[in-house]
Design a protein around this motif. Structure first.
Motif, PDB file in Angstrom:
ATOM      1  N   GLN A   1       0.810  -1.217   0.000  1.00  0.00           N
ATOM      2  CA  GLN A   1       0.000   0.000   0.000  1.00  0.00           C
ATOM      3  C   GLN A   1       0.849   1.275   0.000  1.00  0.00           C
ATOM      4  O   GLN A   1       0.342   2.366   0.238  1.00  0.00           O
ATOM      5  CB  GLN A   1      -0.943   0.011   1.204  1.00  0.00           C
ATOM      6  N   ASP A   2       2.119   1.116  -0.327  1.00  0.00           N
ATOM      7  CA  ASP A   2       3.037   2.249  -0.329  1.00  0.00           C
ATOM      8  C   ASP A   2       3.877   2.174  -1.608  1.00  0.00           C
ATOM      9  O   ASP A   2       4.632   1.223  -1.823  1.00  0.00           O
ATOM     10  CB  ASP A   2       3.935   2.196   0.908  1.00  0.00           C
ATOM     11  N   TRP A   3       3.774   3.199  -2.465  1.00  0.00           N
ATOM     12  CA  TRP A   3       4.535   3.210  -3.707  1.00  0.00           C
ATOM     13  C   TRP A   3       6.051   3.235  -3.435  1.00  0.00           C
ATOM     14  O   TRP A   3       6.835   2.747  -4.264  1.00  0.00           O
ATOM     15  CB  TRP A   3       4.155   4.423  -4.550  1.00  0.00           C
TER      16      TRP A   3
ATOM     17  N   LEU B   1      -3.893   0.382  -3.050  1.00  0.00           N
ATOM     18  CA  LEU B   1      -3.071   1.553  -3.372  1.00  0.00           C
ATOM     19  C   LEU B   1      -3.886   2.836  -3.513  1.00  0.00           C
ATOM     20  O   LEU B   1      -3.349   3.859  -3.948  1.00  0.00           O
ATOM     21  CB  LEU B   1      -2.318   1.291  -4.686  1.00  0.00           C
TER      22      LEU B   1
ATOM     23  N   SER C   1      -2.406   5.731  -1.439  1.00  0.00           N
ATOM     24  CA  SER C   1      -0.969   5.983  -1.550  1.00  0.00           C
ATOM     25  C   SER C   1      -0.675   7.072  -2.579  1.00  0.00           C
ATOM     26  O   SER C   1      -1.234   7.071  -3.678  1.00  0.00           O
ATOM     27  CB  SER C   1      -0.243   4.690  -1.943  1.00  0.00           C
TER      28      SER C   1
ATOM     29  N   THR D   1      -2.132   9.513 -10.114  1.00  0.00           N
ATOM     30  CA  THR D   1      -1.093   8.481 -10.072  1.00  0.00           C
ATOM     31  C   THR D   1      -0.834   7.921 -11.462  1.00  0.00           C
ATOM     32  O   THR D   1       0.319   7.726 -11.871  1.00  0.00           O
ATOM     33  CB  THR D   1      -1.498   7.358  -9.107  1.00  0.00           C
TER      34      THR D   1
END
Length: 418
Positions: A78-80, A103, A106, A133
């Motif tokens: 869940q974190d780029w 995601l 994020s 994104t």
């Protein structure tokens, strides 16, 4: 790296299965979970492993340098920033699947997006990633060719302010809620080199732009999938002809076609879409196109002048005004009306042609008042009786249809002499 160690440990893959199927790695640093040997394929599948972090980057670089395809779907990433740690250490990666990772919340920074520089195919299905994104990724991925954005609950498309993505060839965006053409048309300036647009299950209601706009909007589009959309007008179908490179169309499950038979659906579609070479995955031959266009003319033969589509007039100049096809019933006849002659008596009798000669004798028993054992039957063809004469029906088990009996033929009943 813990996930890789568990899945591809020597205990699970004790033997190398040919060149390129695995890699030999030296013993890792003290405390490393790596074994002396790992069978890591170039296509690495790590889906549904509960992964949430990248782990040690040095080990990723050491063991995954040869990996070309990576499936990280159905994990807990869940974190780029964590994803970029993985991707930046796999220099040969060209396919990445991040489907069903959470995601949506994020935020992707450009510095992280640069890690995807070599990726050509990116799958973000069911991630609910924002359009911001998506735009950052397309700007920082100079080799991106295929993008998958299915099941992301999109109802709109935001414009990209930083310029078009000139490398994207395929956009797969099925199972969203893009019903308004004003949203779909934004893909044109965004991806001007787009070759394939797959938009099934979006319930798109109409194609609203005029022909000259459509020609400029998707100048390179070769294939479009609008299965299960909400299109309900032949005008919308005709507008697809304005995409100058369009060859393949999929249009199954749309409201417009629900009232037609399967034959009518395909023929009318082929006739309306003049340049396509494939419809719903099936190649259109030259013969099929001509048959469909002729069918189109005959289908509209009883329409008023005001109701006739423009395509009708074009096809009439090509084939002329066609007469309706003759309605020929090729099914075998079940009954025939024949004349039954017995001595001086003549009766009109309807006989079943699926019965046998023995069954016909029983049927005629009450007509000529003779027992079945006391009659001879002769078939007389009304057209050739002068040349060949009566044919005795001597075989009790023979079916009547084998005589080719027709209405107006005769059955001659002759009593047997004692």
């Amino acid at each position: 790296m813990q996930v890789i160690s568990e899945k591809y440990s020597p205990e699970n893959f004790p033997y190398r299965r040919g060149p390129g199927m695995g890699v030999v790695v030296s013993t890792g640093p003290q405390g490393s979970p790596m074994k002396d040997r790992l069978n890591l394929p170039s296509v690495l599948v790590l889906n549904s492993c509960g992964m949430s972090r990248a782990g040690e980057q040095g080990e990723i670089a050491a063991f995954c340098a040869h990996v070309m395809e990576l499936d990280l779907s159905h994990n807990k990433l869940q974190d780029w920033h964590e994803i970029s740690k993985i991707v930046s250490n796999i220099p040969n990666l060209y396919f990445l699947n991040l489907s069903s990772n959470p995601l949506s919340e994020s935020v992707l920074e450009q510095s992280c997006a640069r890690a995807f520089v070599c990726v050509r195919r990116l799958v973000l299905n069911n991630t609910q990633v924002s359009w911001d994104t998506v735009h950052i990724l397309t700007q920082e991925m100079p080799k991106l060719e295929e993008l998958f954005l299915c099941l992301n609950q999109y109802t709109s498309v935001s414009c990209c302010s930083s310029g078009p993505c000139l490398t994207l060839r395929l956009l797969h965006i099925t199972d969203n809620s893009l019903q308004d053409w004003d949203q779909v048309r934004r893909f044109g300036p965004m991806f001007p080199e787009l070759d394939t647009l797959i938009m099934a299950n979006n319930n798109l209601t109409s194609v609203q732009d005029e022909g000259d706009v459509l020609t400029r909007l998707f100048p390179k589009l070769r294939s479009i999938n609008l299965n299960n959309s909400g299109l309900n007008s032949w005008e919308d179908i005709q507008k697809l002809n304005f995409f100058p490179k369009l060859e393949e169309v999929r249009l199954q499950g749309i409201p417009l076609l629900q009232t037609y038979t399967n034959t009518e659906r395909r023929s009318l579609m082929v006739a309306q879409l003049s340049n396509i070479t494939s419809l719903n995955g099936s190649v259109i031959t030259d013969g099929e196109r001509e048959d469909a266009e002729r069918f189109f003319i005959r289908y509209h033969i009883d329409y008023s002048e005001e109701e006739l589509p423009y395509r009708y007039h074009f096809l009439v100049t090509k084939y002329g005004k066609l007469e309706p096809l003759a309605d020929i019933d090729l099914r075998p006849r079940c009954h025939a009306q024949v004349e039954v002659h017995c001595e001086d008596k003549v009766e009109q009798v309807c006989i079943r042609l699926d019965q046998t000669v023995a069954e016909l004798r029983r049927q005629l028993k009450t007509v000529v008042r003779l027992s079945t054992n006391n009659m001879r039957l002769y078939y007389i063809d009304k057209d050739v009786c002068c040349a060949f004469g009566p044919e005795e029906m001597k075989y009790s088990g023979r079916a009547l249809h084998s005589y080719s009996i027709r209405d107006g033929d005769q059955i001659l009943v002759v009593p047997k002499t004692k």
